[in-house]
Write a protein that holds these residues in place. Sequence first.
Motif, PDB file in Angstrom:
ATOM      1  N   GLY A  93     -53.573  53.221  15.065  1.00  0.00           N
ATOM      2  CA  GLY A  93     -54.655  53.877  15.793  1.00  0.00           C
ATOM      3  C   GLY A  93     -54.968  55.250  15.229  1.00  0.00           C
ATOM      4  O   GLY A  93     -54.333  55.702  14.281  1.00  0.00           O
ATOM      5  N   HIS A  94     -55.942  55.904  15.811  1.00  0.00           N
ATOM      6  CA  HIS A  94     -56.394  57.218  15.342  1.00  0.00           C
ATOM      7  C   HIS A  94     -55.315  58.276  15.587  1.00  0.00           C
ATOM      8  O   HIS A  94     -54.542  58.168  16.542  1.00  0.00           O
ATOM      9  N   VAL A  95     -55.303  59.277  14.746  1.00  0.00           N
ATOM     10  CA  VAL A  95     -54.329  60.360  14.896  1.00  0.00           C
ATOM     11  C   VAL A  95     -54.478  61.009  16.272  1.00  0.00           C
ATOM     12  O   VAL A  95     -55.592  61.149  16.791  1.00  0.00           O
ATOM     13  N   ASP A  96     -53.336  61.332  16.883  1.00  0.00           N
ATOM     14  CA  ASP A  96     -53.290  61.996  18.196  1.00  0.00           C
ATOM     15  C   ASP A  96     -53.673  61.108  19.373  1.00  0.00           C
ATOM     16  O   ASP A  96     -53.803  61.595  20.489  1.00  0.00           O
ATOM     17  N   HIS A  97     -53.849  59.829  19.137  1.00  0.00           N
ATOM     18  CA  HIS A  97     -54.177  58.954  20.258  1.00  0.00           C
ATOM     19  C   HIS A  97     -52.929  58.481  21.007  1.00  0.00           C
ATOM     20  O   HIS A  97     -53.033  57.807  22.022  1.00  0.00           O
ATOM     21  N   GLY A  98     -51.736  58.840  20.452  1.00  0.00           N
ATOM     22  CA  GLY A  98     -50.509  58.604  21.212  1.00  0.00           C
ATOM     23  C   GLY A  98     -49.590  57.513  20.675  1.00  0.00           C
ATOM     24  O   GLY A  98     -48.749  57.009  21.413  1.00  0.00           O
ATOM     25  N   LYS A  99     -49.721  57.190  19.388  1.00  0.00           N
ATOM     26  CA  LYS A  99     -48.878  56.139  18.804  1.00  0.00           C
ATOM     27  C   LYS A  99     -47.394  56.487  18.919  1.00  0.00           C
ATOM     28  O   LYS A  99     -46.584  55.671  19.376  1.00  0.00           O
ATOM     29  N   THR A 100     -47.056  57.714  18.507  1.00  0.00           N
ATOM     30  CA  THR A 100     -45.651  58.122  18.494  1.00  0.00           C
ATOM     31  C   THR A 100     -45.093  58.159  19.910  1.00  0.00           C
ATOM     32  O   THR A 100     -43.990  57.652  20.172  1.00  0.00           O
ATOM     33  N   VAL A 196     -55.133  50.912  25.737  1.00  0.00           N
ATOM     34  CA  VAL A 196     -56.036  52.014  26.066  1.00  0.00           C
ATOM     35  C   VAL A 196     -55.166  53.100  26.693  1.00  0.00           C
ATOM     36  O   VAL A 196     -54.752  52.995  27.847  1.00  0.00           O
ATOM     37  N   ASN A 197     -54.861  54.130  25.907  1.00  0.00           N
ATOM     38  CA  ASN A 197     -53.841  55.112  26.278  1.00  0.00           C
ATOM     39  C   ASN A 197     -54.447  56.333  26.977  1.00  0.00           C
ATOM     40  O   ASN A 197     -55.660  56.528  26.978  1.00  0.00           O
ATOM     41  N   LYS A 198     -53.576  57.138  27.537  1.00  0.00           N
ATOM     42  CA  LYS A 198     -53.932  58.411  28.190  1.00  0.00           C
ATOM     43  C   LYS A 198     -54.826  58.199  29.410  1.00  0.00           C
ATOM     44  O   LYS A 198     -55.676  59.040  29.719  1.00  0.00           O
ATOM     45  N   VAL A 199     -54.638  57.067  30.101  1.00  0.00           N
ATOM     46  CA  VAL A 199     -55.480  56.824  31.274  1.00  0.00           C
ATOM     47  C   VAL A 199     -55.139  57.782  32.419  1.00  0.00           C
ATOM     48  O   VAL A 199     -55.849  57.834  33.419  1.00  0.00           O
ATOM     49  N   ASP A 200     -54.034  58.547  32.260  1.00  0.00           N
ATOM     50  CA  ASP A 200     -53.698  59.551  33.283  1.00  0.00           C
ATOM     51  C   ASP A 200     -54.628  60.760  33.217  1.00  0.00           C
ATOM     52  O   ASP A 200     -54.709  61.542  34.152  1.00  0.00           O
ATOM     53  N   LYS A 201     -55.326  60.906  32.116  1.00  0.00           N
ATOM     54  CA  LYS A 201     -56.171  62.104  31.964  1.00  0.00           C
ATOM     55  C   LYS A 201     -57.435  61.999  32.815  1.00  0.00           C
ATOM     56  O   LYS A 201     -58.012  60.919  32.948  1.00  0.00           O
ATOM     57  N   VAL A 232     -52.836  52.048  29.585  1.00  0.00           N
ATOM     58  CA  VAL A 232     -51.477  52.592  29.628  1.00  0.00           C
ATOM     59  C   VAL A 232     -51.507  54.119  29.622  1.00  0.00           C
ATOM     60  O   VAL A 232     -52.524  54.750  29.301  1.00  0.00           O
ATOM     61  N   SER A 233     -50.377  54.681  29.989  1.00  0.00           N
ATOM     62  CA  SER A 233     -50.157  56.109  29.772  1.00  0.00           C
ATOM     63  C   SER A 233     -48.757  56.260  29.207  1.00  0.00           C
ATOM     64  O   SER A 233     -47.779  55.918  29.875  1.00  0.00           O
ATOM     65  N   ALA A 234     -48.691  56.753  27.991  1.00  0.00           N
ATOM     66  CA  ALA A 234     -47.381  56.966  27.375  1.00  0.00           C
ATOM     67  C   ALA A 234     -46.654  58.083  28.103  1.00  0.00           C
ATOM     68  O   ALA A 234     -45.434  58.174  28.066  1.00  0.00           O
ATOM     69  N   THR A 235     -47.419  58.943  28.785  1.00  0.00           N
ATOM     70  CA  THR A 235     -46.826  60.072  29.495  1.00  0.00           C
ATOM     71  C   THR A 235     -46.202  59.656  30.829  1.00  0.00           C
ATOM     72  O   THR A 235     -45.062  59.996  31.114  1.00  0.00           O
ATOM     73  N   THR A 236     -46.935  58.901  31.624  1.00  0.00           N
ATOM     74  CA  THR A 236     -46.416  58.526  32.950  1.00  0.00           C
ATOM     75  C   THR A 236     -45.689  57.186  32.932  1.00  0.00           C
ATOM     76  O   THR A 236     -44.983  56.855  33.880  1.00  0.00           O
TER      77      THR A 236
HETATM   78  P1  GDP Z   1     -50.125  60.008  17.302  1.00  0.00           P
HETATM   79  O1  GDP Z   1     -50.687  60.968  16.313  1.00  0.00           O
HETATM   80  O2  GDP Z   1     -51.057  58.846  17.537  1.00  0.00           O
HETATM   81  O3  GDP Z   1     -48.732  59.554  17.006  1.00  0.00           O
HETATM   82  O4  GDP Z   1     -50.120  60.769  18.714  1.00  0.00           O
HETATM   83  P2  GDP Z   1     -48.900  61.433  19.502  1.00  0.00           P
HETATM   84  O5  GDP Z   1     -48.010  60.397  20.053  1.00  0.00           O
HETATM   85  O6  GDP Z   1     -48.277  62.476  18.640  1.00  0.00           O
HETATM   86  O7  GDP Z   1     -49.682  62.091  20.709  1.00  0.00           O
HETATM   87  C1  GDP Z   1     -50.664  63.101  20.510  1.00  0.00           C
HETATM   88  C2  GDP Z   1     -50.744  63.994  21.719  1.00  0.00           C
HETATM   89  O8  GDP Z   1     -51.207  63.284  22.842  1.00  0.00           O
HETATM   90  C3  GDP Z   1     -49.393  64.570  22.119  1.00  0.00           C
HETATM   91  O9  GDP Z   1     -49.576  65.903  22.546  1.00  0.00           O
HETATM   92  C4  GDP Z   1     -48.965  63.690  23.265  1.00  0.00           C
HETATM   93  O10 GDP Z   1     -48.112  64.366  24.176  1.00  0.00           O
HETATM   94  C5  GDP Z   1     -50.287  63.356  23.929  1.00  0.00           C
HETATM   95  N1  GDP Z   1     -50.245  62.063  24.617  1.00  0.00           N
HETATM   96  C6  GDP Z   1     -49.842  60.877  24.107  1.00  0.00           C
HETATM   97  N2  GDP Z   1     -49.949  59.903  25.017  1.00  0.00           N
HETATM   98  C7  GDP Z   1     -50.428  60.474  26.136  1.00  0.00           C
HETATM   99  C8  GDP Z   1     -50.760  59.977  27.446  1.00  0.00           C
HETATM  100  O11 GDP Z   1     -50.645  58.796  27.781  1.00  0.00           O
HETATM  101  N3  GDP Z   1     -51.259  60.878  28.349  1.00  0.00           N
HETATM  102  C9  GDP Z   1     -51.429  62.195  28.036  1.00  0.00           C
HETATM  103  N4  GDP Z   1     -51.924  62.986  28.978  1.00  0.00           N
HETATM  104  N5  GDP Z   1     -51.105  62.691  26.818  1.00  0.00           N
HETATM  105  C10 GDP Z   1     -50.622  61.860  25.890  1.00  0.00           C
END
Ligand code: GDP
Length: 492
Positions: A93-100, A196-201, A232-236
Amino acid sequence: RGASLTDLAEKIGVDAASLVQVLFHLGEMVTATQSVSDATLQVIGNELNYDIEVVSPEDEDRELLESFDIEFGEDEGGEAELAPRPPAVTVMGHVDHGKTKLLDALRKSNVAGGEAGGITQHIGAYQVATEVDGTERKITFIDTPGHEAFTAMRARGAKSTDIAVLVVAADDGVMPQTIEALNHAIAADVPVVVAVNKVDKPDADPTKVRGQLTEYGLVPEEYGGDTMFVDVSATTGQGLDELLEAIVLTADAALDLRANPDMDAQGVAIEAHLDKGRGPVATVLVQRGTLHVGDSIVAGPAYGRVRALLNDLGETVDEAPPSMPVQVLGLTAVPGAGDSFIVVEDDRMARQIAERRAARLRMAAQAAGTRRKTLDQLFEQLEKGETQELLLILKGDGSGSVEALEDALSKIDVGDEVSLRVIDRGVGAITETNVSLAAASGAVIIGFNVRPQGKATEMADRENVDIRYYSVIYQAIDEIEAALKGMLKPIY
Ligand code: GDP
């Protein structure tokens, strides 16, 4: 590829010096050990009435293994020997979208076989367990986010991924690398599950993501398509179990994942490094058979006897069945990511195979210095009937110019014998991701008023990817058209 006159002489049972002479009379000065082009080999062949077929490195390796009575990539026995195996999954996926973060969350939530809170080791892959319809199912995640690893492996002919999880941040939507990742999965013929990530936002808009991806052919099941989308939400931690279930269901619906667990193990190395205390350490994914401590193993140009196996919790195990990732200790050298591994009869055989491969790698490295996969060579391949399709990746300085270029290219009349296909296009500099897709699929990159970025040039050199730069559209069209037409005439 990278063969010398000495190699050819050995193959056809003549003296290398006489081949040097033959070439000399044809006007080419070449030493016996120097690598020569495929075309030169063909010329000698014609001269001596030999039908010379130039084989790919993959074919050559297959032949090497066959000479030891080993077949790579096939399950021994029949249907009865096959047992279900877990899917191997890559997250893209795109950078910062939450893969890690997603990979971390999944790892912590649900480690297979570990007690709750068990501390997992980062070994390059891990397994989780989930319950689907009352049955415990395992999933193997390749723990390197991004498609670089995925394509690097594919470029080496290793298929390590059964399913791709495409991560899209719901607050950001579909972005250029989302599409690149999707193109990689499509090119590799790997089914996609969308997370579909970050749905908590608060500004998350998961419906918009569904609409956007529908335009790219990924139609959500709830809209009558066959792609599973999971919020999904990787955070919650929301939706993680549903995501695991979607992966299992997609695997069941689209794939027949079975392997013979009762044969000498085979698979792929996904990560390897030199550890100060333990020597070479390689994480391998077993694809068929079962790997045991004590097995004689060869991984790419490395070999050895398995001294110990460690699972993703860092625990020692005696054996690893299909789809299980394990760290292998006991190799004499560090294999490359994407190298295949095989268990063989004894140490001697492992050493012989590894040495032959190492020798070939040295030759290829030498040859790469003199030969590049250029557009001209691609045309040569087209002509020989090895390829019927010219694949292009277009990068330009604006979406208008990219569209205009693609449009003009599509109007080139090349007849029925060959076709031209644009597999990816985009605005902006030529990136390493573009180069890796080109390397994996054998495409040529066309840069229109753009330059390579970062290490893209270096990588293109290393991977023999041809990048062509233009600043005027008709020049690009003329050159490609002329070459395509020229290619229809025989060279000799
Ligand atoms: P990657 O570049 O795709 O590997 O993205 P990262 O896993 O490093 O995540 C990028 C940023 O998004 C980080 O600051 C994460 O804490 C944040 N992030 C990832 N998943 C979520 C989520 O489900 N909810 C929220 N609010 N932030 C998230």
